[in-house]
Design a protein around this motif. Structure first.
Motif, PDB file in Angstrom:
ATOM      1  N   THR A 133       6.482 -10.145  39.954  1.00 47.90           N
ATOM      2  CA  THR A 133       5.775 -11.334  40.479  1.00 47.90           C
ATOM      3  C   THR A 133       4.483 -11.566  39.695  1.00 47.90           C
ATOM      4  O   THR A 133       4.065 -12.713  39.524  1.00 47.90           O
ATOM      5  N   SER A 134       3.885 -10.495  39.196  1.00 48.35           N
ATOM      6  CA  SER A 134       2.646 -10.703  38.420  1.00 48.35           C
ATOM      7  C   SER A 134       2.961 -11.351  37.064  1.00 48.35           C
ATOM      8  O   SER A 134       2.204 -12.188  36.576  1.00 48.35           O
ATOM      9  N   ILE A 135       4.108 -10.994  36.479  1.00 46.26           N
ATOM     10  CA  ILE A 135       4.489 -11.631  35.202  1.00 46.26           C
ATOM     11  C   ILE A 135       4.786 -13.114  35.451  1.00 46.26           C
ATOM     12  O   ILE A 135       4.333 -13.991  34.695  1.00 46.26           O
ATOM     13  N   ILE A 136       5.499 -13.398  36.515  1.00 50.43           N
ATOM     14  CA  ILE A 136       5.801 -14.804  36.840  1.00 50.43           C
ATOM     15  C   ILE A 136       4.491 -15.580  37.038  1.00 50.43           C
ATOM     16  O   ILE A 136       4.321 -16.700  36.535  1.00 50.43           O
ATOM     17  N   THR A 137       3.540 -14.961  37.716  1.00 57.36           N
ATOM     18  CA  THR A 137       2.254 -15.636  37.963  1.00 57.36           C
ATOM     19  C   THR A 137       1.538 -15.963  36.649  1.00 57.36           C
ATOM     20  O   THR A 137       1.068 -17.088  36.445  1.00 57.36           O
ATOM     21  N   THR A 138       1.492 -14.999  35.747  1.00 54.66           N
ATOM     22  CA  THR A 138       0.777 -15.266  34.485  1.00 54.66           C
ATOM     23  C   THR A 138       1.509 -16.332  33.657  1.00 54.66           C
ATOM     24  O   THR A 138       0.872 -17.171  33.019  1.00 54.66           O
ATOM     25  N   GLU A 139       2.823 -16.307  33.711  1.00 53.73           N
ATOM     26  CA  GLU A 139       3.583 -17.343  32.979  1.00 53.73           C
ATOM     27  C   GLU A 139       3.261 -18.726  33.548  1.00 53.73           C
ATOM     28  O   GLU A 139       3.138 -19.701  32.808  1.00 53.73           O
ATOM     29  N   LEU A 140       3.134 -18.801  34.874  1.00 47.25           N
ATOM     30  CA  LEU A 140       2.814 -20.094  35.490  1.00 47.25           C
ATOM     31  C   LEU A 140       1.417 -20.540  35.081  1.00 47.25           C
ATOM     32  O   LEU A 140       1.174 -21.726  34.803  1.00 47.25           O
ATOM     33  N   VAL A 141       0.496 -19.604  35.012  1.00 50.92           N
ATOM     34  CA  VAL A 141      -0.881 -19.961  34.604  1.00 50.92           C
ATOM     35  C   VAL A 141      -0.877 -20.414  33.143  1.00 50.92           C
ATOM     36  O   VAL A 141      -1.548 -21.379  32.780  1.00 50.92           O
ATOM     37  N   GLU A 142      -0.078 -19.742  32.321  1.00 46.42           N
ATOM     38  CA  GLU A 142       0.023 -20.191  30.915  1.00 46.42           C
ATOM     39  C   GLU A 142       0.567 -21.608  30.824  1.00 46.42           C
ATOM     40  O   GLU A 142       0.258 -22.357  29.898  1.00 46.42           O
ATOM     41  N   ARG A 143       1.372 -21.999  31.808  1.00 41.72           N
ATOM     42  CA  ARG A 143       1.931 -23.365  31.804  1.00 41.72           C
ATOM     43  C   ARG A 143       1.038 -24.356  32.533  1.00 41.72           C
ATOM     44  O   ARG A 143       1.450 -25.466  32.831  1.00 41.72           O
ATOM     45  N   GLY A 144      -0.180 -23.953  32.875  1.00 39.80           N
ATOM     46  CA  GLY A 144      -1.151 -24.927  33.395  1.00 39.80           C
ATOM     47  C   GLY A 144      -1.521 -24.811  34.857  1.00 39.80           C
ATOM     48  O   GLY A 144      -2.272 -25.634  35.382  1.00 39.80           O
ATOM     49  N   VAL A 145      -1.013 -23.782  35.554  1.00 42.98           N
ATOM     50  CA  VAL A 145      -1.403 -23.627  36.966  1.00 42.98           C
ATOM     51  C   VAL A 145      -2.874 -23.183  37.027  1.00 42.98           C
ATOM     52  O   VAL A 145      -3.277 -22.219  36.373  1.00 42.98           O
ATOM     53  N   ARG A 146      -3.665 -23.892  37.799  1.00 46.22           N
ATOM     54  CA  ARG A 146      -5.076 -23.541  37.995  1.00 46.22           C
ATOM     55  C   ARG A 146      -5.418 -23.385  39.471  1.00 46.22           C
ATOM     56  O   ARG A 146      -6.513 -22.978  39.822  1.00 46.22           O
ATOM     57  N   ARG A 147      -4.487 -23.789  40.338  1.00 45.11           N
ATOM     58  CA  ARG A 147      -4.682 -23.610  41.788  1.00 45.11           C
ATOM     59  C   ARG A 147      -3.520 -22.755  42.273  1.00 45.11           C
ATOM     60  O   ARG A 147      -2.356 -23.155  42.156  1.00 45.11           O
ATOM     61  N   LEU A 148      -3.877 -21.576  42.772  1.00 44.03           N
ATOM     62  CA  LEU A 148      -2.850 -20.557  42.987  1.00 44.03           C
ATOM     63  C   LEU A 148      -3.046 -19.846  44.322  1.00 44.03           C
ATOM     64  O   LEU A 148      -4.149 -19.406  44.626  1.00 44.03           O
ATOM     65  N   VAL A 149      -1.959 -19.753  45.072  1.00 41.85           N
ATOM     66  CA  VAL A 149      -1.969 -18.950  46.309  1.00 41.85           C
ATOM     67  C   VAL A 149      -1.058 -17.754  46.070  1.00 41.85           C
ATOM     68  O   VAL A 149       0.074 -17.918  45.588  1.00 41.85           O
ATOM     69  N   VAL A 150      -1.549 -16.557  46.374  1.00 49.36           N
ATOM     70  CA  VAL A 150      -0.702 -15.363  46.284  1.00 49.36           C
ATOM     71  C   VAL A 150      -0.654 -14.730  47.675  1.00 49.36           C
ATOM     72  O   VAL A 150      -1.697 -14.515  48.301  1.00 49.36           O
ATOM     73  N   ALA A 151       0.551 -14.471  48.155  1.00 47.20           N
ATOM     74  CA  ALA A 151       0.705 -13.866  49.481  1.00 47.20           C
ATOM     75  C   ALA A 151       1.070 -12.401  49.335  1.00 47.20           C
ATOM     76  O   ALA A 151       2.093 -12.070  48.714  1.00 47.20           O
ATOM     77  N   GLY A 152       0.222 -11.536  49.919  1.00 51.37           N
ATOM     78  CA  GLY A 152       0.468 -10.091  49.864  1.00 51.37           C
ATOM     79  C   GLY A 152      -0.670  -9.374  49.145  1.00 51.37           C
ATOM     80  O   GLY A 152      -1.130  -9.833  48.094  1.00 51.37           O
ATOM     81  N   GLY A 153      -1.090  -8.260  49.730  1.00 49.41           N
ATOM     82  CA  GLY A 153      -2.215  -7.526  49.162  1.00 49.41           C
ATOM     83  C   GLY A 153      -1.876  -6.870  47.828  1.00 49.41           C
ATOM     84  O   GLY A 153      -2.547  -7.081  46.817  1.00 49.41           O
ATOM     85  N   GLU A 154      -0.813  -6.061  47.818  1.00 50.79           N
ATOM     86  CA  GLU A 154      -0.433  -5.397  46.561  1.00 50.79           C
ATOM     87  C   GLU A 154       0.012  -6.447  45.541  1.00 50.79           C
ATOM     88  O   GLU A 154      -0.277  -6.345  44.348  1.00 50.79           O
ATOM     89  N   THR A 155       0.697  -7.453  46.038  1.00 48.36           N
ATOM     90  CA  THR A 155       1.170  -8.531  45.165  1.00 48.36           C
ATOM     91  C   THR A 155      -0.019  -9.231  44.511  1.00 48.36           C
ATOM     92  O   THR A 155      -0.023  -9.512  43.302  1.00 48.36           O
ATOM     93  N   SER A 156      -1.050  -9.510  45.299  1.00 52.53           N
ATOM     94  CA  SER A 156      -2.258 -10.159  44.764  1.00 52.53           C
ATOM     95  C   SER A 156      -2.949  -9.266  43.750  1.00 52.53           C
ATOM     96  O   SER A 156      -3.418  -9.733  42.704  1.00 52.53           O
ATOM     97  N   GLY A 157      -3.026  -7.956  44.077  1.00 53.02           N
ATOM     98  CA  GLY A 157      -3.700  -7.033  43.164  1.00 53.02           C
ATOM     99  C   GLY A 157      -3.039  -7.035  41.796  1.00 53.02           C
ATOM    100  O   GLY A 157      -3.702  -7.127  40.752  1.00 53.02           O
ATOM    101  N   ALA A 158      -1.699  -6.961  41.806  1.00 51.44           N
ATOM    102  CA  ALA A 158      -0.970  -6.927  40.535  1.00 51.44           C
ATOM    103  C   ALA A 158      -1.169  -8.240  39.773  1.00 51.44           C
ATOM    104  O   ALA A 158      -1.364  -8.244  38.546  1.00 51.44           O
ATOM    105  N   ALA A 159      -1.154  -9.362  40.484  1.00 53.18           N
ATOM    106  CA  ALA A 159      -1.283 -10.669  39.814  1.00 53.18           C
ATOM    107  C   ALA A 159      -2.691 -10.851  39.233  1.00 53.18           C
ATOM    108  O   ALA A 159      -2.851 -11.250  38.066  1.00 53.18           O
ATOM    109  N   VAL A 160      -3.698 -10.537  40.022  1.00 55.39           N
ATOM    110  CA  VAL A 160      -5.087 -10.722  39.559  1.00 55.39           C
ATOM    111  C   VAL A 160      -5.381  -9.785  38.383  1.00 55.39           C
ATOM    112  O   VAL A 160      -6.047 -10.164  37.417  1.00 55.39           O
ATOM    113  N   ASP A 161      -4.858  -8.570  38.444  1.00 55.10           N
ATOM    114  CA  ASP A 161      -5.056  -7.636  37.325  1.00 55.10           C
ATOM    115  C   ASP A 161      -4.418  -8.176  36.054  1.00 55.10           C
ATOM    116  O   ASP A 161      -5.001  -8.152  34.977  1.00 55.10           O
TER     117      ASP A 161
END
Ligand SMILES: Nc1ncnc2c1ncn2[C@@H]1O[C@H](COP(=O)(O)OP(=O)(O)O)[C@@H](O)[C@H]1O
Ligand SMILES: O=C(O)[C@@H](O)C(=O)COP(=O)(O)O
Length: 426
Positions: free
Chosen positions: A345-373
């Motif tokens: 899910t963190s790889i998917i998140t970064t790919e979405l940001v590379e494609r222009g996502v600037r407003r992002l909701v992440v659900a889940g504590g560990e999930t958020s940690g991995a994505a933000v890192d």
């Protein structure tokens, strides 16, 4: 920058929950991701919440990371350090609440530590040492099925004792209602009896105000946002906070860009929020077994987002019901499956940001940690509250430019949380 209150949060959603509470109660607060690089320009604040991802790592790793954060906070003037844990006491018998609490106490010269996960605004209350989640004892609540930290005992004195080297005491509601003098006398007698930590009852915010006042006279406490509220209000009452109110409006200046929601929480509230989102947004349910089998499922998810994301927000979720989670865990193991899905899910998140996502909701504590890192975001300013425990966050010093995020604790938020969050981000 001299700070009055320092906090070390054991996950990133928990950090934003606490930062939200401190802000709402009058402290200018910034949330850092780990110990920030010295070159990062942070605003002048009363409180810093250092987010760590240490809830579900080996206890010795959690202790090492928390000890470094404690030193950093003390060097910046923090007279009190709150170890922010989950309001549902998420942990296993192997740690990490006990070992980190004891290590922080040792670093501050010993002494007894007040511990309470009570957070009445979200229905977490503690009575006679037993944690209730809404109307249910912890072990009967949805937390009994948490993928990483299933909670099977509501008696927190017992839970913390299993994680601790020394004895754990209880300060009951009667003592708390009797006021700070009675609490301090009880703490003294428990310390003499060999306790290094005490579970404190708390049902109403007034109980947490009393506990906050007592805790502020000690160097370390352990708790959730409720104790943060007590500490913040005690600091404001002490007259040591000059600003009075915290500026949150500036944190939500529009950032533009595309928007997306990524979910890895399997909590009951998140599962329902996803069902509700399906009525108004495209939702992709990832196949967890395919995610664990290799990179194809990630590529398929990015391709699915493709043109859809330029039309409106999309939701991508690994989340699944307890029976599905147990099946996967019996095949691949609890930690291994959780970690592999977080990575995906963190790889998917970064790919979405590379494609222009600037407003992002992440659900889940560990999930958020991995994505933000993976996004390497260094810190957040705290914006207005979307739902109890979840603020809008604005990135500080982010390489991709400013973004707005919401890091949603699995169990928080109403059924329309996702649309409510995106409605506050422009
Ligand atoms: N379908 C699934 N099967 C097994 N584990 C999953 C699945 N989807 C997500 N997970 C894992 O469950 C854990 C959820 O924890 P977390 O993100 O902290 O959520 P919460 O905030 O609800 O506790 C993560 O480790 C995540 O990777
Ligand atoms: O205290 C709380 O309940 C939250 O701040 C929190 O830490 C929740 O953790 P996750 O549900 O794992 O996001």
């Amino acid at each position: 920058m001299a700070i009055l209150l320092g906090s070390i949060a054991d996950d990133y959603t928990g950090a934003s929950d606490l930062a939200n509470t401190l802000t709402k109660n009058g402290l200018r607060t910034v949330q850092t991701v780990g110990i920030p690089d010295p070159s990062l320009a942070l605003p002048d604040v009363d409180a810093v919440v250092v987010s760590l991802k240490i809830r579900s790592v080996p206890a010795s790793d959690a202790v090492t990371a928390a000890a470094s954060a404690e030193r950093w906070l003390r060097q910046r003037g923090a007279g009190h350090v709150l170890y922010k844990i989950c309001s549902t006491f998420d942990s296993t018998d192997a740690g990490n609440i006990g070992p980190v609490t004891e290590a922080l106490s040792d670093a501050a010269g010993g002494g007894i530590v007040l511990v309470t996960p009570a957070f009445p605004e979200t229905g977490r209350t503690v009575y006679l040492g037993h944690l209730f989640v809404g109307g249910q004892p912890l072990n009967e609540s949805p937390l009994k099925d948490h993928p990483l930290n299933p909670m099977h005992d509501a008696n927190l004195v017992r839970v913390l004792t299993r994680q601790s080297r020394y004895a754990v005491g209880l300060i009951d509601l009667t003592t708390i209602t009797a006021g700070p003098g009675a609490i301090k006398a009880r703490l003294d007698s428990l310390r003499t009896a060999g306790c290094t930590a005490v579970i404190a009852d708390a049902i109403f915010e007034r109980d947490l105000e009393t506990l906050g006042e007592v805790a502020l006279e000690t160097p370390v406490s352990t708790g959730a946002s409720g104790l943060g509220l007590g500490l913040a209000r005690a600091l404001v009452r002490s007259g040591r906070i000059s600003s009075g109110s915290a500026p949150t409006a500036d944190a939500i200046r529009p950032v533009g860009g595309l928007s997306a929601i990524v979910a890895g929480s399997c909590s009951k509230a998140t599962l329902h929020q996803l069902e509700v989102a399906e009525r108004s947004m495209p939702v992709l349910r990832l196949d967890p077994e395919r995610l664990l089998a290799g990179p194809d499922e990630i590529a398929a998810a990015i391709s699915w987002a493709g043109d859809r994301i330029s039309v409106g927000p999309v939701v991508i979720a690994a989340s699944a019901a307890p029976e599905t989670v147990s099946r996967l865990q019996s095949l691949y193991g609890r930690e291994a499956s959780g970690h592999a899905i977080e990575t995906a899910t963190s790889i998917i998140t970064t790919e979405l940001v590379e494609r222009g996502v600037r407003r992002l909701v992440v659900a889940g504590g560990e999930t958020s940690g991995a994505a933000v890192d993976r996004l390497a975001i260094p810190a957040f300013l705290i914006g207005p509250e979307i739902a109890p425990g979840v603020p809008v966050l604005r990135t500080v010093g982010n390489a991709q430019g400013d973004m707005l995020l919401a890091l949603k604790s699995g169990n928080f938020g109403g059924e329309d949380f996702f649309t409510a969050a995106l409605a506050m981000m422009h």
